[in-house]
Design a protein around this motif. Structure first.
Motif, PDB file in Angstrom:
ATOM      1  N   PHE A 139     137.676  47.440  -1.188  1.00  0.00           N
ATOM      2  CA  PHE A 139     136.752  46.817  -2.126  1.00  0.00           C
ATOM      3  C   PHE A 139     135.463  46.293  -1.493  1.00  0.00           C
ATOM      4  CE2 PHE A 139     141.089  46.082  -3.939  1.00  0.00           C
ATOM      5  CZ  PHE A 139     140.991  47.048  -4.940  1.00  0.00           C
ATOM      6  N   ALA A 140     135.531  45.847  -0.234  1.00  0.00           N
ATOM      7  CA  ALA A 140     134.319  45.369   0.426  1.00  0.00           C
ATOM      8  C   ALA A 140     133.704  46.431   1.339  1.00  0.00           C
ATOM      9  CB  ALA A 140     134.612  44.107   1.239  1.00  0.00           C
ATOM     10  N   ARG A 141     134.442  47.525   1.565  1.00  0.00           N
ATOM     11  CA  ARG A 141     133.946  48.632   2.384  1.00  0.00           C
ATOM     12  C   ARG A 141     133.500  48.168   3.770  1.00  0.00           C
ATOM     13  NH1 ARG A 141     136.000  53.005  -0.175  1.00  0.00           N
ATOM     14  NH2 ARG A 141     135.498  52.995  -2.399  1.00  0.00           N
ATOM     15  N   VAL A 142     134.407  47.458   4.447  1.00  0.00           N
ATOM     16  CA  VAL A 142     134.030  46.877   5.737  1.00  0.00           C
ATOM     17  C   VAL A 142     134.107  47.866   6.903  1.00  0.00           C
ATOM     18  CG1 VAL A 142     134.714  44.548   5.029  1.00  0.00           C
ATOM     19  CG2 VAL A 142     136.383  46.025   6.181  1.00  0.00           C
ATOM     20  N   GLY A 143     134.630  49.068   6.672  1.00  0.00           N
ATOM     21  CA  GLY A 143     134.641  50.070   7.731  1.00  0.00           C
ATOM     22  C   GLY A 143     135.880  50.106   8.584  1.00  0.00           C
ATOM     23  N   THR A 144     136.822  49.208   8.336  1.00  0.00           N
ATOM     24  CA  THR A 144     138.090  49.198   9.057  1.00  0.00           C
ATOM     25  C   THR A 144     139.191  48.695   8.140  1.00  0.00           C
ATOM     26  OG1 THR A 144     139.349  48.237  10.912  1.00  0.00           O
ATOM     27  CG2 THR A 144     137.561  46.909   9.997  1.00  0.00           C
ATOM     28  N   ARG A 145     140.400  49.186   8.379  1.00  0.00           N
ATOM     29  CA  ARG A 145     141.556  48.718   7.610  1.00  0.00           C
ATOM     30  C   ARG A 145     142.265  47.562   8.301  1.00  0.00           C
ATOM     31  NH1 ARG A 145     142.683  55.015   6.758  1.00  0.00           N
ATOM     32  NH2 ARG A 145     141.137  54.924   8.441  1.00  0.00           N
ATOM     33  N   ASP A 146     141.669  47.048   9.369  1.00  0.00           N
ATOM     34  CA  ASP A 146     142.292  45.965  10.125  1.00  0.00           C
ATOM     35  C   ASP A 146     141.239  44.960  10.574  1.00  0.00           C
ATOM     36  OD1 ASP A 146     144.128  44.408  11.411  1.00  0.00           O
ATOM     37  OD2 ASP A 146     144.821  45.950  12.801  1.00  0.00           O
ATOM     38  N   ALA A 147     140.566  44.362   9.590  1.00  0.00           N
ATOM     39  CA  ALA A 147     139.478  43.437   9.903  1.00  0.00           C
ATOM     40  C   ALA A 147     139.955  42.192  10.626  1.00  0.00           C
ATOM     41  CB  ALA A 147     138.741  43.046   8.628  1.00  0.00           C
ATOM     42  N   THR A 148     141.219  41.789  10.432  1.00  0.00           N
ATOM     43  CA  THR A 148     141.700  40.541  11.020  1.00  0.00           C
ATOM     44  C   THR A 148     142.141  40.684  12.472  1.00  0.00           C
ATOM     45  OG1 THR A 148     143.981  40.888  10.255  1.00  0.00           O
ATOM     46  CG2 THR A 148     142.485  39.749   8.741  1.00  0.00           C
TER      47      THR A 148
ATOM     48  N   SER B 159     132.556  30.637  13.966  1.00  0.00           N
ATOM     49  CA  SER B 159     133.961  30.232  14.056  1.00  0.00           C
ATOM     50  C   SER B 159     134.155  29.198  15.156  1.00  0.00           C
ATOM     51  CB  SER B 159     134.853  31.449  14.342  1.00  0.00           C
ATOM     52  OG  SER B 159     134.770  32.393  13.303  1.00  0.00           O
ATOM     53  N   ARG B 160     134.963  28.198  14.874  1.00  0.00           N
ATOM     54  CA  ARG B 160     135.249  27.150  15.835  1.00  0.00           C
ATOM     55  C   ARG B 160     136.746  26.860  15.936  1.00  0.00           C
ATOM     56  NH1 ARG B 160     130.680  28.192  16.570  1.00  0.00           N
ATOM     57  NH2 ARG B 160     128.892  26.817  16.878  1.00  0.00           N
ATOM     58  N   THR B 161     137.562  27.556  15.153  1.00  0.00           N
ATOM     59  CA  THR B 161     138.974  27.181  15.058  1.00  0.00           C
ATOM     60  C   THR B 161     139.892  28.081  15.861  1.00  0.00           C
ATOM     61  OG1 THR B 161     138.532  26.378  12.818  1.00  0.00           O
ATOM     62  CG2 THR B 161     140.839  26.616  13.460  1.00  0.00           C
ATOM     63  N   GLY B 162     140.010  29.339  15.443  1.00  0.00           N
ATOM     64  CA  GLY B 162     141.011  30.191  16.065  1.00  0.00           C
ATOM     65  C   GLY B 162     140.514  31.594  16.325  1.00  0.00           C
ATOM     66  N   PHE B 163     141.282  32.554  15.849  1.00  0.00           N
ATOM     67  CA  PHE B 163     141.005  33.953  16.142  1.00  0.00           C
ATOM     68  C   PHE B 163     140.263  34.652  15.008  1.00  0.00           C
ATOM     69  CE2 PHE B 163     144.830  32.781  18.551  1.00  0.00           C
ATOM     70  CZ  PHE B 163     144.453  33.154  19.829  1.00  0.00           C
ATOM     71  N   GLU B 164     139.619  33.881  14.136  1.00  0.00           N
ATOM     72  CA  GLU B 164     138.951  34.483  12.978  1.00  0.00           C
ATOM     73  C   GLU B 164     137.615  35.132  13.331  1.00  0.00           C
ATOM     74  OE1 GLU B 164     137.596  30.148  12.975  1.00  0.00           O
ATOM     75  OE2 GLU B 164     139.398  31.296  13.471  1.00  0.00           O
ATOM     76  N   ILE B 165     137.233  35.122  14.593  1.00  0.00           N
ATOM     77  CA  ILE B 165     135.972  35.738  14.987  1.00  0.00           C
ATOM     78  C   ILE B 165     135.942  37.213  14.617  1.00  0.00           C
ATOM     79  CG2 ILE B 165     134.645  36.474  17.015  1.00  0.00           C
ATOM     80  CD1 ILE B 165     135.173  33.752  18.232  1.00  0.00           C
ATOM     81  N   GLY B 166     137.072  37.897  14.738  1.00  0.00           N
ATOM     82  CA  GLY B 166     137.125  39.321  14.420  1.00  0.00           C
ATOM     83  C   GLY B 166     136.715  39.611  12.990  1.00  0.00           C
ATOM     84  N   ILE B 167     137.229  38.840  12.050  1.00  0.00           N
ATOM     85  CA  ILE B 167     136.879  39.059  10.653  1.00  0.00           C
ATOM     86  C   ILE B 167     135.473  38.542  10.358  1.00  0.00           C
ATOM     87  CG2 ILE B 167     137.977  36.921   9.805  1.00  0.00           C
ATOM     88  CD1 ILE B 167     138.811  38.470   7.314  1.00  0.00           C
ATOM     89  N   GLU B 168     135.045  37.464  11.049  1.00  0.00           N
ATOM     90  CA  GLU B 168     133.684  36.957  10.849  1.00  0.00           C
ATOM     91  C   GLU B 168     132.645  38.013  11.198  1.00  0.00           C
ATOM     92  OE1 GLU B 168     130.423  33.945  12.896  1.00  0.00           O
ATOM     93  OE2 GLU B 168     132.551  33.473  13.126  1.00  0.00           O
ATOM     94  N   LEU B 169     132.750  38.605  12.385  1.00  0.00           N
ATOM     95  CA  LEU B 169     131.744  39.566  12.813  1.00  0.00           C
ATOM     96  C   LEU B 169     131.822  40.861  12.027  1.00  0.00           C
ATOM     97  CD1 LEU B 169     131.816  38.882  16.654  1.00  0.00           C
ATOM     98  CD2 LEU B 169     130.047  38.230  15.014  1.00  0.00           C
TER      99      LEU B 169
ATOM    100  N   PRO C  99     142.644  28.801   6.483  1.00  0.00           N
ATOM    101  CA  PRO C  99     141.416  28.514   5.723  1.00  0.00           C
ATOM    102  C   PRO C  99     140.189  29.208   6.290  1.00  0.00           C
ATOM    103  CG  PRO C  99     142.707  26.514   6.025  1.00  0.00           C
ATOM    104  CD  PRO C  99     143.348  27.562   6.882  1.00  0.00           C
ATOM    105  N   SER C 100     140.085  29.289   7.622  1.00  0.00           N
ATOM    106  CA  SER C 100     138.927  29.952   8.231  1.00  0.00           C
ATOM    107  C   SER C 100     138.949  31.450   7.963  1.00  0.00           C
ATOM    108  CB  SER C 100     138.912  29.694   9.742  1.00  0.00           C
ATOM    109  OG  SER C 100     138.796  28.310  10.015  1.00  0.00           O
ATOM    110  N   TYR C 101     140.130  32.051   8.026  1.00  0.00           N
ATOM    111  CA  TYR C 101     140.250  33.470   7.705  1.00  0.00           C
ATOM    112  C   TYR C 101     139.810  33.731   6.268  1.00  0.00           C
ATOM    113  CZ  TYR C 101     142.675  35.098  11.921  1.00  0.00           C
ATOM    114  OH  TYR C 101     142.972  35.473  13.200  1.00  0.00           O
ATOM    115  N   LEU C 102     140.254  32.884   5.336  1.00  0.00           N
ATOM    116  CA  LEU C 102     139.929  33.071   3.920  1.00  0.00           C
ATOM    117  C   LEU C 102     138.426  32.938   3.685  1.00  0.00           C
ATOM    118  CD1 LEU C 102     142.867  31.178   2.185  1.00  0.00           C
ATOM    119  CD2 LEU C 102     142.465  33.651   2.235  1.00  0.00           C
TER     120      LEU C 102
END
Length: 259
Positions: A143-152, A170-180, A215-218
């Protein structure tokens, strides 16, 4: 490339994983072991390996405690135009590091190692975490067409110039992958993926806290669905948020620093 590995008291367990990376990574590379404190148990083992292999160097993260700050610091410290982020627990397959870097060299700004595309697989790990990441990856791809099936997935390669251009909030955990990944999507920059087989860690305990990081992932999940942005618009958004984020990072560092 610069291979960025955030660590937290991995101790002797890091040796096996580092040896695999040094054996499997064939492209010219520096391996950055990013630790939060000088007395982290990973450091002496990594430094012993560094004595025999100049590709390895330990770097002290000064941005604040936690994996997000360690990854931020590692990418900022990277000397190469490509940064590959991988974990210290051996879950990621180092044989994909070169291929991820080559994708960035060909022009994508985010190259993801995907557990959820044909040829990929996730073995083990908490059931809820598996279900949530698969659902997020599938819906973001469809639906968002992010280019990967494993954004997280944290196992990704980045164009370091792109990262420095858009910033990391990002300042919390491993959500940098989905942020970028979300930022690349909103800017219309290319994202690509290759399959990987992820294996749950065999030694030590995971430091992933679902309740703390969710929450950061969401937040970044929903951000990916927004309208197209320009670099200027994204920079203005980043400038508006940066003072608050720096305060959050400083407060968290105080809370997590032993008395």
């Amino acid at each position: 490339m610069s291979v960025v590995i955030p660590v937290y008291n991995e101790g002797e367990g890091v040796v096996r994983h580092l040896e695999r990376i040094l054996r499997e990574v064939l492209l010219p590379a520096e391996i950055l072991i990013v630790h939060d404190t000088p007395d982290d148990t990973t450091v002496p083992y990594a430094q012993e390996i560094a004595r025999h292999d100049p590709r390895v160097r330990t770097v002290l993260n000064t941005y604040g405690p936690g994996p997000a700050n360690a990854v931020r610091f590692g990418i900022d410290a990277a000397l190469a135009p490509v940064a590959v982020v991988t974990m210290a627990d051996g879950c990621d397959d180092p044989r994909q590091v070169d291929d991820l870097a080559r994708l960035v060299d060909r022009g994508v700004v985010v190259a993801a190692a995907s557990r959820y595309m044909p040829g990929g697989q996730q073995v083990g790990g908490p059931r809820f975490k598996r279900m949530a990441s698969r659902w997020a990856g599938r819906t973001l791809s469809l639906f968002a067409r992010v280019g990967t099936r494993d954004a997280t997935n944290s196992f990704k390669a980045y164009d370091t110039e792109f990262v420095r251009e858009v910033g990391i909030e990002s300042r919390t955990g491993f959500e940098i992958g989905i942020e970028l990944t979300a930022k690349a999507t909103r800017l219309g920059r290319p994202v690509a993926e290759i399959p990987t087989i992820w294996l749950d860690r065999q030694l030590g305990e995971s430091h992933f806290d679902v309740g703390r990081f969710l929450p950061s992932y969401l937040r970044w999940y929903f951000f990916a669905f927004g309208r197209r942005l320009t670099v200027t618009q994204l920079a203005e958004r980043w400038a508006d948020r940066k003072p608050d984020l720096d305060l959050v990072s400083a407060d968290r560092a105080k809370e997590e620093t032993p008395a």
